[in-house]
Design a protein around this motif. Sequence first.
Motif, PDB file in Angstrom:
ATOM      1  N   LEU A 180       0.781  -1.196   0.177  1.00  0.00           N
ATOM      2  CA  LEU A 180       0.203   0.062   0.030  1.00  0.00           C
ATOM      3  C   LEU A 180       0.790   1.428  -0.084  1.00  0.00           C
ATOM      4  O   LEU A 180       0.531   2.441  -0.413  1.00  0.00           O
ATOM      5  CB  LEU A 180      -0.928   0.001   0.975  1.00  0.00           C
ATOM      6  N   ASN A 181       2.050   1.068   0.559  1.00  0.00           N
ATOM      7  CA  ASN A 181       2.965   2.289   0.461  1.00  0.00           C
ATOM      8  C   ASN A 181       3.408   2.532  -0.931  1.00  0.00           C
ATOM      9  O   ASN A 181       3.729   3.856  -1.191  1.00  0.00           O
ATOM     10  CB  ASN A 181       3.967   2.105   1.520  1.00  0.00           C
ATOM     11  N   THR A 182       3.798   1.550  -1.635  1.00  0.00           N
ATOM     12  CA  THR A 182       4.265   1.607  -2.794  1.00  0.00           C
ATOM     13  C   THR A 182       3.160   2.011  -4.032  1.00  0.00           C
ATOM     14  O   THR A 182       3.223   2.591  -4.806  1.00  0.00           O
ATOM     15  CB  THR A 182       4.727   0.200  -3.199  1.00  0.00           C
ATOM     16  N   LYS A 183       2.083   1.345  -3.803  1.00  0.00           N
ATOM     17  CA  LYS A 183       0.872   1.819  -4.535  1.00  0.00           C
ATOM     18  C   LYS A 183      -0.411   1.698  -3.713  1.00  0.00           C
ATOM     19  O   LYS A 183      -1.293   0.881  -3.412  1.00  0.00           O
ATOM     20  CB  LYS A 183       0.804   0.757  -5.466  1.00  0.00           C
ATOM     21  N   PRO A 184      -0.854   3.151  -3.362  1.00  0.00           N
ATOM     22  CA  PRO A 184      -1.949   3.407  -2.287  1.00  0.00           C
ATOM     23  C   PRO A 184      -3.272   2.784  -2.957  1.00  0.00           C
ATOM     24  O   PRO A 184      -4.001   2.414  -2.265  1.00  0.00           O
ATOM     25  CB  PRO A 184      -1.816   4.787  -2.256  1.00  0.00           C
ATOM     26  N   GLU A 185      -3.360   2.726  -4.046  1.00  0.00           N
ATOM     27  CA  GLU A 185      -4.683   2.327  -4.865  1.00  0.00           C
ATOM     28  C   GLU A 185      -4.800   0.919  -5.104  1.00  0.00           C
ATOM     29  O   GLU A 185      -5.570   0.396  -5.926  1.00  0.00           O
ATOM     30  CB  GLU A 185      -4.988   3.342  -5.952  1.00  0.00           C
ATOM     31  N   SER A 186      -3.791   0.310  -4.495  1.00  0.00           N
ATOM     32  CA  SER A 186      -3.864  -1.254  -4.561  1.00  0.00           C
ATOM     33  C   SER A 186      -5.246  -2.047  -4.278  1.00  0.00           C
ATOM     34  O   SER A 186      -6.057  -1.551  -3.756  1.00  0.00           O
ATOM     35  CB  SER A 186      -2.862  -2.032  -3.309  1.00  0.00           C
ATOM     36  N   VAL A 187      -5.388  -2.991  -5.140  1.00  0.00           N
ATOM     37  CA  VAL A 187      -6.681  -3.986  -5.114  1.00  0.00           C
ATOM     38  C   VAL A 187      -6.051  -5.253  -4.391  1.00  0.00           C
ATOM     39  O   VAL A 187      -5.180  -5.852  -4.520  1.00  0.00           O
ATOM     40  CB  VAL A 187      -7.275  -4.225  -6.524  1.00  0.00           C
TER      41      VAL A 187
ATOM     42  N   GLY B 270       0.730   4.981  12.119  1.00  0.00           N
ATOM     43  CA  GLY B 270       0.904   5.790  10.882  1.00  0.00           C
ATOM     44  C   GLY B 270       1.720   5.150   9.972  1.00  0.00           C
ATOM     45  O   GLY B 270       2.282   5.746   8.959  1.00  0.00           O
ATOM     46  N   GLU B 271       1.862   3.705  10.102  1.00  0.00           N
ATOM     47  CA  GLU B 271       2.841   3.240   9.094  1.00  0.00           C
ATOM     48  C   GLU B 271       1.929   2.588   7.539  1.00  0.00           C
ATOM     49  O   GLU B 271       2.828   2.079   7.021  1.00  0.00           O
ATOM     50  CB  GLU B 271       3.480   1.949   9.640  1.00  0.00           C
ATOM     51  N   VAL B 272       0.812   2.635   7.767  1.00  0.00           N
ATOM     52  CA  VAL B 272       0.155   2.341   6.697  1.00  0.00           C
ATOM     53  C   VAL B 272      -1.193   2.917   6.313  1.00  0.00           C
ATOM     54  O   VAL B 272      -1.943   3.338   7.587  1.00  0.00           O
ATOM     55  CB  VAL B 272      -0.211   0.755   6.840  1.00  0.00           C
ATOM     56  N   SER B 273      -1.804   3.408   5.344  1.00  0.00           N
ATOM     57  CA  SER B 273      -2.991   3.753   5.133  1.00  0.00           C
ATOM     58  C   SER B 273      -3.816   2.897   4.020  1.00  0.00           C
ATOM     59  O   SER B 273      -3.161   2.663   3.135  1.00  0.00           O
ATOM     60  CB  SER B 273      -2.990   5.309   4.904  1.00  0.00           C
ATOM     61  N   PHE B 274      -5.204   2.786   4.342  1.00  0.00           N
ATOM     62  CA  PHE B 274      -6.093   2.141   3.358  1.00  0.00           C
ATOM     63  C   PHE B 274      -6.986   3.244   2.719  1.00  0.00           C
ATOM     64  O   PHE B 274      -7.881   3.084   1.836  1.00  0.00           O
ATOM     65  CB  PHE B 274      -6.976   1.289   4.084  1.00  0.00           C
ATOM     66  N   LYS B 275      -6.533   4.564   2.901  1.00  0.00           N
ATOM     67  CA  LYS B 275      -7.342   5.628   2.125  1.00  0.00           C
ATOM     68  C   LYS B 275      -7.751   5.393   0.739  1.00  0.00           C
ATOM     69  O   LYS B 275      -9.003   5.605   0.331  1.00  0.00           O
ATOM     70  CB  LYS B 275      -6.685   6.913   2.227  1.00  0.00           C
ATOM     71  N   ASP B 276      -6.859   4.924  -0.108  1.00  0.00           N
ATOM     72  CA  ASP B 276      -7.231   4.642  -1.565  1.00  0.00           C
ATOM     73  C   ASP B 276      -7.310   3.229  -1.890  1.00  0.00           C
ATOM     74  O   ASP B 276      -7.275   2.891  -3.223  1.00  0.00           O
ATOM     75  CB  ASP B 276      -5.952   5.315  -2.470  1.00  0.00           C
ATOM     76  N   ALA B 277      -7.108   2.201  -0.740  1.00  0.00           N
ATOM     77  CA  ALA B 277      -7.119   0.798  -0.922  1.00  0.00           C
ATOM     78  C   ALA B 277      -8.491   0.581  -1.496  1.00  0.00           C
ATOM     79  O   ALA B 277      -9.548   1.044  -1.001  1.00  0.00           O
ATOM     80  CB  ALA B 277      -6.705   0.309   0.204  1.00  0.00           C
ATOM     81  N   VAL B 278      -8.689  -0.769  -2.388  1.00  0.00           N
ATOM     82  CA  VAL B 278      -9.713  -1.233  -2.797  1.00  0.00           C
ATOM     83  C   VAL B 278      -9.645  -2.909  -2.249  1.00  0.00           C
ATOM     84  O   VAL B 278      -8.785  -3.378  -2.831  1.00  0.00           O
ATOM     85  CB  VAL B 278     -10.076  -1.083  -4.273  1.00  0.00           C
ATOM     86  N   THR B 279     -10.737  -3.227  -1.566  1.00  0.00           N
ATOM     87  CA  THR B 279     -10.634  -4.829  -1.154  1.00  0.00           C
ATOM     88  C   THR B 279     -11.861  -5.500  -1.690  1.00  0.00           C
ATOM     89  O   THR B 279     -12.863  -5.040  -1.867  1.00  0.00           O
ATOM     90  CB  THR B 279     -10.706  -4.802   0.300  1.00  0.00           C
ATOM     91  N   PHE B 280     -11.602  -6.955  -1.975  1.00  0.00           N
ATOM     92  CA  PHE B 280     -12.652  -7.574  -2.514  1.00  0.00           C
ATOM     93  C   PHE B 280     -12.455  -8.803  -1.383  1.00  0.00           C
ATOM     94  O   PHE B 280     -11.240  -9.366  -1.378  1.00  0.00           O
ATOM     95  CB  PHE B 280     -12.390  -8.036  -3.804  1.00  0.00           C
ATOM     96  N   ASN B 281     -13.319  -9.240  -0.687  1.00  0.00           N
ATOM     97  CA  ASN B 281     -13.116 -10.341  -0.107  1.00  0.00           C
ATOM     98  C   ASN B 281     -13.631 -11.744  -0.776  1.00  0.00           C
ATOM     99  O   ASN B 281     -14.225 -11.633  -1.745  1.00  0.00           O
ATOM    100  CB  ASN B 281     -14.199 -10.353   1.225  1.00  0.00           C
ATOM    101  N   LEU B 282     -13.102 -12.654  -0.422  1.00  0.00           N
ATOM    102  CA  LEU B 282     -13.031 -13.979  -1.026  1.00  0.00           C
ATOM    103  C   LEU B 282     -14.413 -14.425  -1.286  1.00  0.00           C
ATOM    104  O   LEU B 282     -14.617 -14.996  -2.253  1.00  0.00           O
ATOM    105  CB  LEU B 282     -12.246 -15.137  -0.481  1.00  0.00           C
ATOM    106  N   ASP B 283     -15.164 -14.485  -0.312  1.00  0.00           N
ATOM    107  CA  ASP B 283     -16.527 -15.282  -0.094  1.00  0.00           C
ATOM    108  C   ASP B 283     -17.307 -14.584   1.104  1.00  0.00           C
ATOM    109  O   ASP B 283     -16.982 -13.748   1.868  1.00  0.00           O
ATOM    110  CB  ASP B 283     -16.168 -16.649   0.204  1.00  0.00           C
ATOM    111  N   GLU B 284     -18.704 -15.143   1.109  1.00  0.00           N
ATOM    112  CA  GLU B 284     -19.527 -14.777   2.235  1.00  0.00           C
ATOM    113  C   GLU B 284     -20.656 -15.925   1.907  1.00  0.00           C
ATOM    114  O   GLU B 284     -20.827 -16.596   1.118  1.00  0.00           O
ATOM    115  CB  GLU B 284     -20.141 -13.500   1.439  1.00  0.00           C
ATOM    116  N   TYR B 285     -21.027 -16.227   3.305  1.00  0.00           N
ATOM    117  CA  TYR B 285     -22.339 -17.283   3.542  1.00  0.00           C
ATOM    118  C   TYR B 285     -23.580 -16.726   2.831  1.00  0.00           C
ATOM    119  O   TYR B 285     -23.685 -15.552   2.950  1.00  0.00           O
ATOM    120  CB  TYR B 285     -22.439 -17.357   5.006  1.00  0.00           C
TER     121      TYR B 285
END
Length: 242
Positions: free
Chosen positions: A24-31, A54-69
Amino acid sequence: MKIKVFDNPTQMGYMIAKEVAAQLNTKPESVLILPTGSTPIPTYKSIVEMYKNGEVSFKDAVTFNLDEYIGIESDHEERYYNFMQRNLFSHVDIKPENINIPDNQTTDCEKECVDYEAKYRASGCADLALLGIGNNGHIGFNEPGTAFDSVTHVTSIAESTIKANARFFASEDLVPKQAMTMGISTILSAKKIFILITGKGKHDILMKLLDTAVADESIPATALRLHPDVTIYADREAAGLI
Ligand code: PGA
């Protein structure tokens, strides 16, 4: 596949969290593709700690969870949406609109899976995927026999997985029987994959994964043999003498 072995799950979680922070520090908009279950909890704890420092931010991160019941009340603590809020999302600065988890409150789960896959592919696919593994070799809820070219789909949860997950429910018959899961080809689209394996109970499946040189649909995790950048993170109990 590379393998890294750690003294204990806490140390392992810390090292994975450092990798996520570096991503995330290298590419803040990581998926990111993210898992649930007991294995990633130390990783999420370390990520939250790093966020507070203050070592990481998810401000621009995009997440997809693997699964859901499917078929679990919206406020049930084992609904993966709630698991993720509790263990990670409510503690970091991720934007709610950047969180993706298959919506199990819909009346049309088949359509939800099609839409989820399309949204994931439109994101450009994951820069990094974190996965757990079931005792039967499943990844996500891709149970043994799932086609390696599968995409996000509705699936029946294997009997052995229902038994394994019963520890999170008041009784085994309360474990949902169906789920929505990213398919195996969805998972393999990630640029980099970490598979997290801890505890004595996972030793046999780790050995099977290492010993199965050819990808075999009866052990879903062996699909990872088809991917160029997979690292197994294991603790000493899962790794045994290797
Ligand atoms: P666990 O689940 O981390 O709770 O062992 C992993 C899985 O079933 O994929």
